[in-house]
Design a protein around this motif. Structure first.
Motif, PDB file in Angstrom:
ATOM      1  N   UNK A  80       0.821  -1.209   0.000  1.00  0.00           N
ATOM      2  CA  UNK A  80       0.000   0.000   0.000  1.00  0.00           C
ATOM      3  C   UNK A  80       0.861   1.268   0.000  1.00  0.00           C
ATOM      4  N   UNK A  81       0.266   2.380  -0.295  1.00  0.00           N
ATOM      5  CA  UNK A  81       0.933   3.679  -0.266  1.00  0.00           C
ATOM      6  C   UNK A  81       1.292   4.040   1.175  1.00  0.00           C
ATOM      7  N   UNK A  82       2.468   4.619   1.364  1.00  0.00           N
ATOM      8  CA  UNK A  82       2.870   5.123   2.670  1.00  0.00           C
ATOM      9  C   UNK A  82       3.648   4.147   3.534  1.00  0.00           C
ATOM     10  N   UNK A  83       3.951   2.962   3.037  1.00  0.00           N
ATOM     11  CA  UNK A  83       4.717   1.987   3.818  1.00  0.00           C
ATOM     12  C   UNK A  83       6.169   2.447   3.884  1.00  0.00           C
ATOM     13  N   UNK A  84       6.707   2.556   5.102  1.00  0.00           N
ATOM     14  CA  UNK A  84       8.085   3.020   5.295  1.00  0.00           C
ATOM     15  C   UNK A  84       9.075   1.864   5.376  1.00  0.00           C
ATOM     16  N   UNK A  85       8.628   0.731   5.910  1.00  0.00           N
ATOM     17  CA  UNK A  85       9.502  -0.442   5.958  1.00  0.00           C
ATOM     18  C   UNK A  85       8.652  -1.702   5.929  1.00  0.00           C
ATOM     19  N   UNK A  86       9.285  -2.775   5.500  1.00  0.00           N
ATOM     20  CA  UNK A  86       8.631  -4.073   5.407  1.00  0.00           C
ATOM     21  C   UNK A  86       9.552  -5.092   6.055  1.00  0.00           C
ATOM     22  N   UNK A 132      14.421 -10.328   7.225  1.00  0.00           N
ATOM     23  CA  UNK A 132      15.028  -9.113   6.685  1.00  0.00           C
ATOM     24  C   UNK A 132      14.069  -7.941   6.772  1.00  0.00           C
ATOM     25  N   UNK A 133      14.627  -6.744   6.873  1.00  0.00           N
ATOM     26  CA  UNK A 133      13.847  -5.509   6.816  1.00  0.00           C
ATOM     27  C   UNK A 133      14.226  -4.759   5.556  1.00  0.00           C
ATOM     28  N   UNK A 138      12.560   7.384   2.204  1.00  0.00           N
ATOM     29  CA  UNK A 138      11.199   7.851   1.930  1.00  0.00           C
ATOM     30  C   UNK A 138      10.306   6.613   1.919  1.00  0.00           C
ATOM     31  N   UNK A 139       8.997   6.785   1.895  1.00  0.00           N
ATOM     32  CA  UNK A 139       8.152   5.586   1.807  1.00  0.00           C
ATOM     33  C   UNK A 139       8.549   4.713   0.609  1.00  0.00           C
ATOM     34  N   UNK A 140       8.383   3.421   0.787  1.00  0.00           N
ATOM     35  CA  UNK A 140       8.697   2.475  -0.279  1.00  0.00           C
ATOM     36  C   UNK A 140       7.672   2.615  -1.396  1.00  0.00           C
ATOM     37  N   UNK A 141       8.036   2.260  -2.611  1.00  0.00           N
ATOM     38  CA  UNK A 141       7.087   2.371  -3.720  1.00  0.00           C
ATOM     39  C   UNK A 141       5.899   1.421  -3.515  1.00  0.00           C
ATOM     40  N   UNK A 142       4.715   1.901  -3.817  1.00  0.00           N
ATOM     41  CA  UNK A 142       3.539   1.031  -3.735  1.00  0.00           C
ATOM     42  C   UNK A 142       3.453   0.218  -5.022  1.00  0.00           C
ATOM     43  N   UNK A 143       2.750  -0.884  -4.940  1.00  0.00           N
ATOM     44  CA  UNK A 143       2.625  -1.768  -6.092  1.00  0.00           C
ATOM     45  C   UNK A 143       2.724  -3.216  -5.647  1.00  0.00           C
ATOM     46  N   UNK A 144       3.273  -4.061  -6.491  1.00  0.00           N
ATOM     47  CA  UNK A 144       3.350  -5.488  -6.201  1.00  0.00           C
ATOM     48  C   UNK A 144       4.757  -5.879  -5.768  1.00  0.00           C
ATOM     49  N   UNK A 163       5.744 -17.721   4.997  1.00  0.00           N
ATOM     50  CA  UNK A 163       6.284 -16.417   4.632  1.00  0.00           C
ATOM     51  C   UNK A 163       5.438 -15.371   5.342  1.00  0.00           C
ATOM     52  N   UNK A 164       6.047 -14.641   6.245  1.00  0.00           N
ATOM     53  CA  UNK A 164       5.373 -13.566   6.987  1.00  0.00           C
ATOM     54  C   UNK A 164       5.858 -12.228   6.446  1.00  0.00           C
ATOM     55  N   UNK A 165       4.919 -11.313   6.217  1.00  0.00           N
ATOM     56  CA  UNK A 165       5.232  -9.980   5.721  1.00  0.00           C
ATOM     57  C   UNK A 165       4.519  -8.975   6.606  1.00  0.00           C
ATOM     58  N   UNK A 166       5.278  -8.032   7.190  1.00  0.00           N
ATOM     59  CA  UNK A 166       4.698  -7.010   8.065  1.00  0.00           C
ATOM     60  C   UNK A 166       5.040  -5.640   7.484  1.00  0.00           C
ATOM     61  N   UNK A 167       4.023  -4.791   7.331  1.00  0.00           N
ATOM     62  CA  UNK A 167       4.232  -3.428   6.831  1.00  0.00           C
ATOM     63  C   UNK A 167       4.237  -2.459   8.004  1.00  0.00           C
TER      64      UNK A 167
END
Length: 169
Positions: A80-86, A132-133, A138-144, A163-167
């Motif tokens: 999504x838009x506005x994600x700073x880290x994953x 991994x992080x 800046x916020x990460x690019x939104x998309x796939x 596979x766990x993914x946290x935004x």
């Protein structure tokens, strides 16, 4: 007089060899220091070790699967838009023969080149997990966001993984 010239030549050669050794050692130190820094590819996304997120079940977007020898599996997640880290955690530690299976993980952020492949130990721990992080200034690019999992060394019956993914915003 001939001996004096020979002595100066020997000293100059010896001095030059010392300079070469010092320059070589300095170069090795610079390379090893750079290797210890977090990965910051041309995508401007830093990839650093993360804590194990497997206990934060309420925050996860989990995928469970089984992978077989030599098999590739691609998993896609929307960013999504506005994600700073994953935070990404690939965990295959729950099988019956611990310490023997090997998976790799390649991550392709939206609009970026592939990062990896990462192996067990990429996060500083050899525990059949890759944590991994991904972050940027800046916020990460939104998309796939694409994850490519490879069954590098697994038994014929396959190995289960999560596979766990946290935004983080």
């Amino acid at each position: 007089m001939h001996d004096g010239i020979m002595s100066i030549t020997k000293r100059s050669t010896h001095f030059g060899e010392r300079i070469s050794v010092v320059a070589l050692l300095a170069g090795l130190l610079l390379v090893s220091s750079a290797a210890a820094l977090p990965c910051m590819p041309a995508t401007r996304i830093a990839v650093t070790p993360a804590d194990d997120v497997s206990d934060s079940v309420d925050l996860l977007r989990s995928i469970v699967g089984t992978i077989h020898p030599g098999e590739y599996q691609t998993i896609e997640k929307p960013v999504p838009t506005g994600v700073r880290s994953i935070v990404v955690n690939l965990d295959w530690s729950g099988h019956q023969h611990p310490g023997t299976d090997s998976l790799t993980l390649t991550i392709t952020p939206p609009g970026s080149a592939a990062l990896g492949p990462y192996h067990d130990g990429a996060d500083g721990r050899t525990d059949e997990k890759i944590a991994l992080t991904l972050s940027g200034s800046t916020p990460l690019p939104s998309g796939t966001l694409k994850f490519l999992i490879f069954g590098e060394d697994v038994p014929e019956e396959g190995t289960e993984y999560t596979l766990n993914v946290v935004y983080y915003y």
